[in-house]
Design a protein around this motif. Structure first.
Motif, PDB file in Angstrom:
ATOM      1  N   ALA A 219      -2.654  18.522   2.237  1.00  0.00           N
ATOM      2  CA  ALA A 219      -3.837  18.378   1.381  1.00  0.00           C
ATOM      3  C   ALA A 219      -4.858  17.392   1.952  1.00  0.00           C
ATOM      4  O   ALA A 219      -6.064  17.592   1.806  1.00  0.00           O
ATOM      5  CB  ALA A 219      -3.429  17.946  -0.027  1.00  0.00           C
ATOM      6  N   ILE A 220      -4.377  16.328   2.583  1.00  0.00           N
ATOM      7  CA  ILE A 220      -5.318  15.331   3.102  1.00  0.00           C
ATOM      8  C   ILE A 220      -5.590  15.503   4.594  1.00  0.00           C
ATOM      9  O   ILE A 220      -6.406  14.782   5.163  1.00  0.00           O
ATOM     10  CB  ILE A 220      -4.886  13.882   2.786  1.00  0.00           C
ATOM     11  N   GLY A 221      -4.894  16.449   5.218  1.00  0.00           N
ATOM     12  CA  GLY A 221      -5.184  16.770   6.612  1.00  0.00           C
ATOM     13  C   GLY A 221      -4.691  15.773   7.640  1.00  0.00           C
ATOM     14  O   GLY A 221      -5.347  15.542   8.652  1.00  0.00           O
ATOM     15  N   VAL A 222      -3.532  15.184   7.371  1.00  0.00           N
ATOM     16  CA  VAL A 222      -2.905  14.301   8.357  1.00  0.00           C
ATOM     17  C   VAL A 222      -1.476  14.765   8.566  1.00  0.00           C
ATOM     18  O   VAL A 222      -0.921  15.515   7.762  1.00  0.00           O
ATOM     19  CB  VAL A 222      -2.924  12.809   7.940  1.00  0.00           C
ATOM     20  N   SER A 223      -0.861  14.295   9.633  1.00  0.00           N
ATOM     21  CA  SER A 223       0.503  14.728   9.922  1.00  0.00           C
ATOM     22  C   SER A 223       1.492  14.122   8.925  1.00  0.00           C
ATOM     23  O   SER A 223       1.263  13.051   8.349  1.00  0.00           O
ATOM     24  CB  SER A 223       0.895  14.334  11.344  1.00  0.00           C
ATOM     25  N   LEU A 224       2.585  14.827   8.770  1.00  0.00           N
ATOM     26  CA  LEU A 224       3.661  14.368   7.906  1.00  0.00           C
ATOM     27  C   LEU A 224       4.187  13.012   8.375  1.00  0.00           C
ATOM     28  O   LEU A 224       4.492  12.137   7.555  1.00  0.00           O
ATOM     29  CB  LEU A 224       4.788  15.397   7.892  1.00  0.00           C
TER      30      LEU A 224
ATOM     31  N   GLU B  89       3.873   5.336   3.943  1.00  0.00           N
ATOM     32  CA  GLU B  89       4.683   5.108   2.746  1.00  0.00           C
ATOM     33  C   GLU B  89       5.826   4.130   2.997  1.00  0.00           C
ATOM     34  O   GLU B  89       6.233   3.419   2.086  1.00  0.00           O
ATOM     35  CB  GLU B  89       5.224   6.435   2.206  1.00  0.00           C
ATOM     36  N   ARG B  90       6.339   4.078   4.202  1.00  0.00           N
ATOM     37  CA  ARG B  90       7.406   3.120   4.544  1.00  0.00           C
ATOM     38  C   ARG B  90       6.867   1.751   4.960  1.00  0.00           C
ATOM     39  O   ARG B  90       7.640   0.844   5.236  1.00  0.00           O
ATOM     40  CB  ARG B  90       8.289   3.687   5.657  1.00  0.00           C
ATOM     41  N   GLY B  91       5.555   1.613   5.016  1.00  0.00           N
ATOM     42  CA  GLY B  91       4.965   0.336   5.387  1.00  0.00           C
ATOM     43  C   GLY B  91       4.950   0.070   6.872  1.00  0.00           C
ATOM     44  O   GLY B  91       4.760  -1.067   7.300  1.00  0.00           O
ATOM     45  N   LYS B  92       5.134   1.097   7.675  1.00  0.00           N
ATOM     46  CA  LYS B  92       5.147   0.943   9.131  1.00  0.00           C
ATOM     47  C   LYS B  92       3.761   1.091   9.740  1.00  0.00           C
ATOM     48  O   LYS B  92       3.563   0.779  10.906  1.00  0.00           O
ATOM     49  CB  LYS B  92       6.080   1.984   9.775  1.00  0.00           C
ATOM     50  N   ARG B  93       2.827   1.588   8.950  1.00  0.00           N
ATOM     51  CA  ARG B  93       1.467   1.810   9.434  1.00  0.00           C
ATOM     52  C   ARG B  93       0.501   1.487   8.297  1.00  0.00           C
ATOM     53  O   ARG B  93       0.766   1.812   7.145  1.00  0.00           O
ATOM     54  CB  ARG B  93       1.300   3.272   9.846  1.00  0.00           C
ATOM     55  N   LYS B  94      -0.599   0.850   8.629  1.00  0.00           N
ATOM     56  CA  LYS B  94      -1.620   0.527   7.638  1.00  0.00           C
ATOM     57  C   LYS B  94      -2.504   1.757   7.420  1.00  0.00           C
ATOM     58  O   LYS B  94      -2.930   2.392   8.386  1.00  0.00           O
ATOM     59  CB  LYS B  94      -2.466  -0.645   8.134  1.00  0.00           C
ATOM     60  N   PRO B  95      -2.795   2.105   6.161  1.00  0.00           N
ATOM     61  CA  PRO B  95      -3.654   3.258   5.924  1.00  0.00           C
ATOM     62  C   PRO B  95      -5.089   2.979   6.388  1.00  0.00           C
ATOM     63  O   PRO B  95      -5.610   1.892   6.167  1.00  0.00           O
ATOM     64  CB  PRO B  95      -3.598   3.464   4.412  1.00  0.00           C
ATOM     65  N   THR B  96      -5.685   3.966   7.036  1.00  0.00           N
ATOM     66  CA  THR B  96      -7.073   3.822   7.479  1.00  0.00           C
ATOM     67  C   THR B  96      -8.014   4.089   6.310  1.00  0.00           C
ATOM     68  O   THR B  96      -7.601   4.628   5.270  1.00  0.00           O
ATOM     69  CB  THR B  96      -7.392   4.832   8.595  1.00  0.00           C
TER      70      THR B  96
ATOM     71  N   GLY C 230       4.572   9.523   6.180  1.00  0.00           N
ATOM     72  CA  GLY C 230       5.855   8.819   6.098  1.00  0.00           C
ATOM     73  C   GLY C 230       5.771   7.383   6.578  1.00  0.00           C
ATOM     74  O   GLY C 230       6.324   6.477   5.947  1.00  0.00           O
ATOM     75  N   GLU C 231       5.078   7.170   7.681  1.00  0.00           N
ATOM     76  CA  GLU C 231       4.946   5.809   8.212  1.00  0.00           C
ATOM     77  C   GLU C 231       4.172   4.917   7.256  1.00  0.00           C
ATOM     78  O   GLU C 231       4.512   3.746   7.067  1.00  0.00           O
ATOM     79  CB  GLU C 231       4.259   5.841   9.570  1.00  0.00           C
TER      80      GLU C 231
ATOM     81  N   TRP D 247       0.852  -1.194   0.000  1.00  0.00           N
ATOM     82  CA  TRP D 247       0.000   0.000   0.000  1.00  0.00           C
ATOM     83  C   TRP D 247       0.884   1.238   0.000  1.00  0.00           C
ATOM     84  O   TRP D 247       0.674   2.174  -0.777  1.00  0.00           O
ATOM     85  CB  TRP D 247      -0.897   0.037   1.240  1.00  0.00           C
ATOM     86  N   GLY D 248       1.855   1.251   0.889  1.00  0.00           N
ATOM     87  CA  GLY D 248       2.738   2.406   1.025  1.00  0.00           C
ATOM     88  C   GLY D 248       3.494   2.727  -0.244  1.00  0.00           C
ATOM     89  O   GLY D 248       3.594   3.894  -0.640  1.00  0.00           O
TER      90      GLY D 248
END
Length: 70
Positions: free
Chosen positions: A27-32, A39-46, A36-37, A6-7
């Motif tokens: 633009a999407i209203g989330v923190s940088l 895009e690096r695969g450290k967090r699953k997108p909600t 980054g997390e 996904w990232g």
């Protein structure tokens, strides 16, 4: 791992559309750090992250989905 794929796809489309991580996070209203997390695969997108992403990038969700392994 799915979240890594996904990232990678989100990052590729973000760059294709000409957004820096800072511009995209604004633009999407989330923190940088969240962008980054993901895009690096450290967090699953909600679901909310994905909804904002497809709206901002102007791509259908199916384009961001990682291909399924066979």
């Amino acid at each position: 791992m799915d979240q890594e794929r996904w990232g990678r796809r989100i990052k590729a489309y973000r760059k294709l559309k000409g957004y820096t991580q800072v511009e995209f996070s604004d633009a999407i209203g989330v923190s940088l750090s969240i962008v980054g997390e993901i895009e690096r695969g450290k967090r699953k997108p909600t679901k909310e992250f994905l909804e904002r992403t497809v709206e901002t990038l102007g791509v259908p969700l199916v384009e961001l989905e990682p291909p399924h392994e066979k």
